[in-house]
Design a protein around this motif. Structure first.
Motif, short mmCIF file in Angstrom:
data_model
loop_
_atom_site.label_atom_id
_atom_site.label_comp_id
_atom_site.label_asym_id
_atom_site.label_seq_id
_atom_site.Cartn_x
_atom_site.Cartn_y
_atom_site.Cartn_z
N ALA A 174 0.83 -1.21 0.00
CA ALA A 174 0.00 0.00 0.00
C ALA A 174 0.86 1.26 0.00
CB ALA A 174 -0.94 -0.01 1.20
N ILE A 175 1.92 1.26 0.81
CA ILE A 175 2.84 2.40 0.82
C ILE A 175 3.48 2.58 -0.55
CG2 ILE A 175 5.15 3.05 1.62
CD1 ILE A 175 3.22 3.98 3.57
N ALA A 176 3.96 1.49 -1.13
CA ALA A 176 4.63 1.56 -2.43
C ALA A 176 3.68 2.06 -3.51
CB ALA A 176 5.19 0.19 -2.81
N MET A 177 2.43 1.62 -3.48
CA MET A 177 1.45 2.06 -4.46
C MET A 177 1.14 3.54 -4.31
SD MET A 177 -1.12 -1.22 -4.24
CE MET A 177 -2.41 -0.44 -5.23
N ALA A 178 1.01 4.00 -3.07
CA ALA A 178 0.73 5.41 -2.82
C ALA A 178 1.88 6.28 -3.34
CB ALA A 178 0.51 5.65 -1.33
N PHE A 204 4.09 0.87 -9.81
CA PHE A 204 2.74 0.85 -9.27
C PHE A 204 1.97 -0.38 -9.76
CE2 PHE A 204 -1.77 1.69 -10.05
CZ PHE A 204 -2.21 1.97 -8.76
N ALA A 205 2.08 -0.68 -11.04
CA ALA A 205 1.35 -1.81 -11.59
C ALA A 205 1.82 -3.13 -10.98
CB ALA A 205 1.52 -1.85 -13.12
N GLU A 206 3.12 -3.28 -10.80
CA GLU A 206 3.64 -4.52 -10.21
C GLU A 206 3.20 -4.66 -8.75
OE1 GLU A 206 7.80 -7.07 -9.95
OE2 GLU A 206 7.85 -4.95 -10.53
N TYR A 222 6.22 -15.16 -10.51
CA TYR A 222 7.26 -14.34 -11.13
C TYR A 222 6.62 -13.28 -12.02
CZ TYR A 222 11.88 -13.75 -13.38
OH TYR A 222 13.07 -13.27 -13.84
N TYR A 223 7.29 -12.12 -12.13
CA TYR A 223 6.64 -10.95 -12.72
C TYR A 223 6.10 -11.17 -14.13
CZ TYR A 223 10.95 -9.98 -15.39
OH TYR A 223 12.00 -10.06 -16.25
#
Length: 309
Positions: A174-178, A204-206, A222-223
């Motif tokens: 959540a922090i990374a997306m924000a 953000f997408a990942e 895996y991505y």
């Protein structure tokens, strides 16, 4: 034919008769299936996938005790199965434990992914082991497991992540997306640095796709398989379309991309509220992250830095 279907057909037509003929006293101790590394184990294989590491083989899993008793004989018998099946050649393999298919001990198979002969044993292992290792340890299909030991460990990995670890991972995503989507994407555009903006959007997408797996209590692969797998998720799986659009549609405006990011975050926020992980705070994900972190009961986990990537 998909790789899993090919492997199961090869097992039914050649593997099962071989076991009944040569190892009748051990057939109730051998697990069989196709699980592990490779697109065919996730069900994502296609014609392109057949250019490397693709064959009609399957896996045979036995205990350490049984490996000492008949493991090498089982390996030799597997190696004498037809070397081509329905036009697909089997890859050469050496002794036990080499290659994705063939004969493995149960402990060696799981140790490859967890570092243990079974499921992770500490919360640190659950927190710091990359999710895609757990996904590879539990993907695919088990064709037979009369002893039940392989499936028992499989289910522990599928369902055993401590809730406090899941919460820590959710808070971190959540922090990374924000930061990447709701804040830095717009800021980079305002600075005129489109390269940095695209990096922020990709991050953000990942992170958003990995968040979907956590909300579904599932392990993210895996991505390169992340979005395809996310589309199958029952909770918010349809939101993967927004992530694909952000990454691939060059025709939409920056303003629409910003709106897509906000809409995606809005749906994540609603699900956090629905799962009673956070009260509603408005449109920005950061306070939701800290609210989720505050729900962690284990003080050691709760007091770790909120960003765990």
């Amino acid at each position: 034919m998909a790789g899993i279907e090919l492997a199961q057909a090869f097992w039914e037509e050649h593997g099962k008769p071989m076991l009944k003929e040569k190892f009748p006293q051990y057939t109730d101790r051998i697990a069989v299936g196709l699980v592990g590394h490779g697109s065919e184990c996730f069900g994502f294989d296609d014609e392109v996938s057949q250019d490397h590491d693709f064959d009609a083989g399957f896996c045979l899993w036995i205990t350490d005790e049984d490996e000492r008793e008949f493991g090498f004989k089982l390996f030799r018998a597997y190696s004498k199965l037809p070397q081509e099946f329905r036009g697909i050649k089997l890859q050469k393999s050496s002794a036990l434990g080499s290659g994705a298919k063939g004969v493995h001990t149960i402990s060696e198979f799981y140790r490859t992914y967890t570092g243990y002969s079974g499921a992770p044993e500490t919360w640190q292992d659950w927190l710091y082991t990359p999710s895609h290792y757990f996904a590879e340890a539990t993907n695919g299909k088990v064709f037979a497991d009369p002893l039940g030991e392989f499936t028992r460990i499989r289910n522990e990995i599928l369902n055993g992540m401590p809730e406090d670890v899941r919460l820590k991972k959710i808070a971190s995503k959540a922090i990374a997306m924000a930061q990447s989507g709701q804040y830095n994407f717009k800021r980079c555009l305002q600075h005129g640095d489109r390269g940095a903006a695209m990096l922020a959007l990709a991050r953000f997408a990942e992170q958003g796709a990995e968040m979907l797996f956590l909300l579904n209590r599932a392990h993210a692969p895996y991505y390169k398989w992340l979005l395809r797998a996310a589309e199958r998720l029952p909770i918010l799986g349809e939101e993967t379309l927004a992530l694909r659009t952000l990454l691939t549609d060059s025709q939409i405006s920056d303003e629409n991309k910003i709106n897509l990011v906000e809409d995606f975050c809005f749906n994540i926020e609603n699900e956090l509220v629905n799962q009673s992980l956070s009260p509603a705070f408005g449109d920005y994900l950061e306070p939701y992250a800290f609210a989720v972190n505050d729900k962690i009961k284990n003080s050691e986990i709760r007091n770790l830095h909120i960003v765990q990537d």
